[in-house]
Write a protein that holds these residues in place. Sequence first.
Motif, mmCIF file in Angstrom:
data_model
loop_
_atom_site.group_PDB
_atom_site.id
_atom_site.type_symbol
_atom_site.label_atom_id
_atom_site.label_comp_id
_atom_site.label_asym_id
_atom_site.label_seq_id
_atom_site.Cartn_x
_atom_site.Cartn_y
_atom_site.Cartn_z
ATOM 1 N N TRP A 38 0.867 -1.189 0.000
ATOM 2 C CA TRP A 38 0.000 0.000 0.000
ATOM 3 C C TRP A 38 0.894 1.226 0.000
ATOM 4 N N ILE A 39 0.709 2.111 -0.971
ATOM 5 C CA ILE A 39 1.477 3.366 -0.982
ATOM 6 C C ILE A 39 0.528 4.558 -1.084
ATOM 7 N N GLN A 68 -2.686 -0.509 -8.505
ATOM 8 C CA GLN A 68 -4.115 -0.618 -8.197
ATOM 9 C C GLN A 68 -4.587 0.629 -7.452
ATOM 10 N N PRO A 69 -5.473 1.442 -8.073
ATOM 11 C CA PRO A 69 -5.960 2.608 -7.320
ATOM 12 C C PRO A 69 -6.897 2.190 -6.189
ATOM 13 N N PHE A 70 -6.790 2.870 -5.046
ATOM 14 C CA PHE A 70 -7.704 2.654 -3.923
ATOM 15 C C PHE A 70 -8.552 3.911 -3.751
ATOM 16 N N THR A 71 -9.871 3.735 -3.686
ATOM 17 C CA THR A 71 -10.759 4.894 -3.527
ATOM 18 C C THR A 71 -11.526 4.845 -2.196
ATOM 19 N N HIS A 87 -17.875 0.545 5.104
ATOM 20 C CA HIS A 87 -17.155 0.976 3.894
ATOM 21 C C HIS A 87 -17.112 2.496 3.868
ATOM 22 N N THR A 88 -15.904 3.054 3.784
ATOM 23 C CA THR A 88 -15.769 4.510 3.654
ATOM 24 C C THR A 88 -15.331 4.789 2.221
ATOM 25 N N ASP A 89 -16.143 5.565 1.516
ATOM 26 C CA ASP A 89 -15.851 5.839 0.111
ATOM 27 C C ASP A 89 -15.338 7.277 -0.017
ATOM 28 N N PHE A 90 -14.143 7.440 -0.546
ATOM 29 C CA PHE A 90 -13.580 8.786 -0.706
ATOM 30 C C PHE A 90 -13.958 9.402 -2.065
ATOM 31 N N GLU A 91 -14.478 8.580 -2.941
ATOM 32 C CA GLU A 91 -14.886 9.006 -4.293
ATOM 33 C C GLU A 91 -13.756 9.653 -5.082
ATOM 34 N N ARG A 92 -12.533 9.313 -4.740
ATOM 35 C CA ARG A 92 -11.350 9.749 -5.495
ATOM 36 C C ARG A 92 -10.217 8.812 -5.106
ATOM 37 N N ILE A 93 -9.136 8.860 -5.851
ATOM 38 C CA ILE A 93 -8.025 7.954 -5.532
ATOM 39 C C ILE A 93 -7.267 8.504 -4.326
ATOM 40 N N VAL A 94 -7.153 7.683 -3.283
ATOM 41 C CA VAL A 94 -6.447 8.162 -2.086
ATOM 42 C C VAL A 94 -5.160 7.371 -1.835
ATOM 43 N N SER A 95 -4.975 6.274 -2.533
ATOM 44 C CA SER A 95 -3.766 5.465 -2.358
ATOM 45 C C SER A 95 -3.645 4.514 -3.540
ATOM 46 N N PHE A 96 -2.555 3.739 -3.521
ATOM 47 C CA PHE A 96 -2.366 2.737 -4.576
ATOM 48 C C PHE A 96 -1.869 1.431 -3.959
ATOM 49 N N GLY A 97 -2.066 0.362 -4.715
ATOM 50 C CA GLY A 97 -1.461 -0.926 -4.344
ATOM 51 C C GLY A 97 -0.422 -1.306 -5.384
ATOM 52 N N ILE A 98 0.741 -1.708 -4.908
ATOM 53 C CA ILE A 98 1.821 -2.110 -5.835
ATOM 54 C C ILE A 98 2.337 -3.494 -5.426
ATOM 55 N N LEU A 99 3.077 -4.117 -6.334
ATOM 56 C CA LEU A 99 3.768 -5.368 -6.000
ATOM 57 C C LEU A 99 5.219 -4.993 -5.734
ATOM 58 N N LYS A 111 -4.810 -6.583 -5.467
ATOM 59 C CA LYS A 111 -4.107 -5.738 -6.440
ATOM 60 C C LYS A 111 -4.169 -6.481 -7.763
ATOM 61 N N GLY A 112 -5.068 -6.072 -8.652
ATOM 62 C CA GLY A 112 -5.296 -6.843 -9.869
ATOM 63 C C GLY A 112 -5.733 -8.242 -9.461
ATOM 64 N N ASP A 113 -5.041 -9.252 -9.974
ATOM 65 C CA ASP A 113 -5.438 -10.617 -9.582
ATOM 66 C C ASP A 113 -4.586 -11.139 -8.414
ATOM 67 N N HIS A 114 -3.818 -10.268 -7.780
ATOM 68 C CA HIS A 114 -3.059 -10.671 -6.597
ATOM 69 C C HIS A 114 -3.854 -10.350 -5.324
ATOM 70 N N LEU A 115 -3.741 -11.223 -4.364
ATOM 71 C CA LEU A 115 -4.392 -10.977 -3.078
ATOM 72 C C LEU A 115 -3.332 -11.061 -1.993
ATOM 73 N N ASN A 116 -3.342 -10.062 -1.110
ATOM 74 C CA ASN A 116 -2.373 -10.025 -0.027
ATOM 75 C C ASN A 116 -3.136 -9.993 1.293
ATOM 76 N N VAL A 117 -2.915 -11.005 2.108
ATOM 77 C CA VAL A 117 -3.592 -11.088 3.408
ATOM 78 C C VAL A 117 -2.510 -11.154 4.477
ATOM 79 N N GLY A 118 -2.643 -10.350 5.523
ATOM 80 C CA GLY A 118 -1.608 -10.394 6.563
ATOM 81 C C GLY A 118 -2.082 -9.757 7.849
ATOM 82 N N LEU A 119 -1.247 -9.879 8.852
ATOM 83 C CA LEU A 119 -1.548 -9.255 10.155
ATOM 84 C C LEU A 119 -0.232 -8.870 10.819
ATOM 85 N N GLY A 120 -0.226 -7.665 11.376
ATOM 86 C CA GLY A 120 0.970 -7.201 12.083
ATOM 87 C C GLY A 120 0.570 -6.663 13.440
#
Length: 378
Positions: free
Chosen positions: A46-47, A70-73, A86-98, A213-222
């Motif tokens: 997430w960037i 991958q744009p995140f809105t 669900h909180t919708d910002f109705e604009r791009i607020v972040s991106f997902g990258i590999l 992110k596209g057809d990638h799925l990232n699941v995790g916990l920190g």
Amino acid sequence: VRNYDAIVVGGGPAGSTCARHLSVAGLSVLVVDAARFPRDKLCAGWITPRVVEAASMDPHEYECGGRTLQPFTGFRTGMIDGPSIHTDFERIVSFGILRCEFDQYLLDRAGAELATGDPVTTLLREGGRWIVNDKFEAPVIVGAGGHFCPVARRLNEQQAAETRGGHVPGLVVAQETELRMTPEQARRCRVEGRVPELYFCRDRAGYGWCVRKGDHLNVGLGQLGGRPLRPLVAAFASSLQRDGRIPADMPFEWKGHAYRVHVQPRRVLAGDGVVVVGDAAGLAHRVSGEGIVTAVESGRLAARSILSASGRYSAEELSSYVAMIDRRYGRPPVERPRTPLAASVVSRLVPHLMRSRRFVRRVLLDRWFLQLGRTPIS
Ligand SMILES: Cc1cc2nc3c(=O)[nH]c(=O)nc-3n(C[C@H](O)[C@H](O)[C@H](O)COP(=O)(O)OP(=O)(O)OC[C@H]3O[C@@H](n4cnc5c(N)ncnc54)[C@H](O)[C@@H]3O)c2cc1C
């Protein structure tokens, strides 16, 4: 022995950004990395737009190179095993990258000489110069080797000795799986690409994520603190599967990593002929754990400090880097363990807060995760 103006240990976002700014200014720079690129890095990927800005990225050019952006809105948030909103910002607020693509992209642009697949094993200081692995030499070295950076370890020997075997302040431990879904799994996955999902632990010491992110799925916990992670991660993944958020047949291969968020006592950031940046400096955000932005920004600030020292790399000259970090992120707070009473209040309060749309939008997302008030680095 080959000579350079600067050696950067670690070619992640912090190291490649620092190298780029030094190279552009005309210094001969070597980036040494233990891994061969493209290499992966455990990360949800997430960037925020601040990363795009600080890394001088052109999103269009990035995507045109066939990379995933991958744009995140919006965000879906809630408690693990609880209701979500669900909180919708109705604009791009972040991106997902590999990360394998993103880190390679940044390193390609660094304009530095590369020594990859070359772990730093020896680090000598002789006559005001650093000698790395008995074959590379420079008057200044940048520690950008992530949480286990050998340069940061050397600069922080005393602090490491004090915490050896004990509590490490601000230590986040995390586990995640990133995999490419089959077309059939992608159809059944209810996590939307534009809406990453964040689910919090009751004690607020950590959270799980589910990022598509596209057809990638990232699941995790920190999480912060020393509770065993594996049972929490397994319970989180099964709650996602039980709720039908992710396909029940997703094979999980958990991998773990650790890094430090920005709290006291902070790692030593500069010394004679040396600065440390990114995770090596322990600069990630205290609540969100966002570390790419602080990696890129600290890489830039370190380069600025090195360039302004004009070849006089004393600890005093390079302390300008520490001052810039303090101005940018403030003095980090002392991490205080919660009393049992405070812990019980938090665990009762957090589920209520997570149901409040106002709290989620204004505090959790705007202030802590997206840090909307913060200006891009100049
Ligand atoms: C599970 C997980 C999820 C995360 N998700 C996010 C997220 O979604 N968004 C976000 O902003 N942050 C996230 N983070 C944090 C983020 O990944 C880091 O803060 C970021 O990668 C720091 O960048 P860096 O350049 O400092 O270090 P790194 O990216 O770790 O790069 C360090 C480099 O140094 C090299 N190196 C290490 N040791 C040596 C050695 N001895 N010799 C030579 N080279 C060496 C490594 O090979 C590596 O290439 C996450 C972290 C974890 C663990």
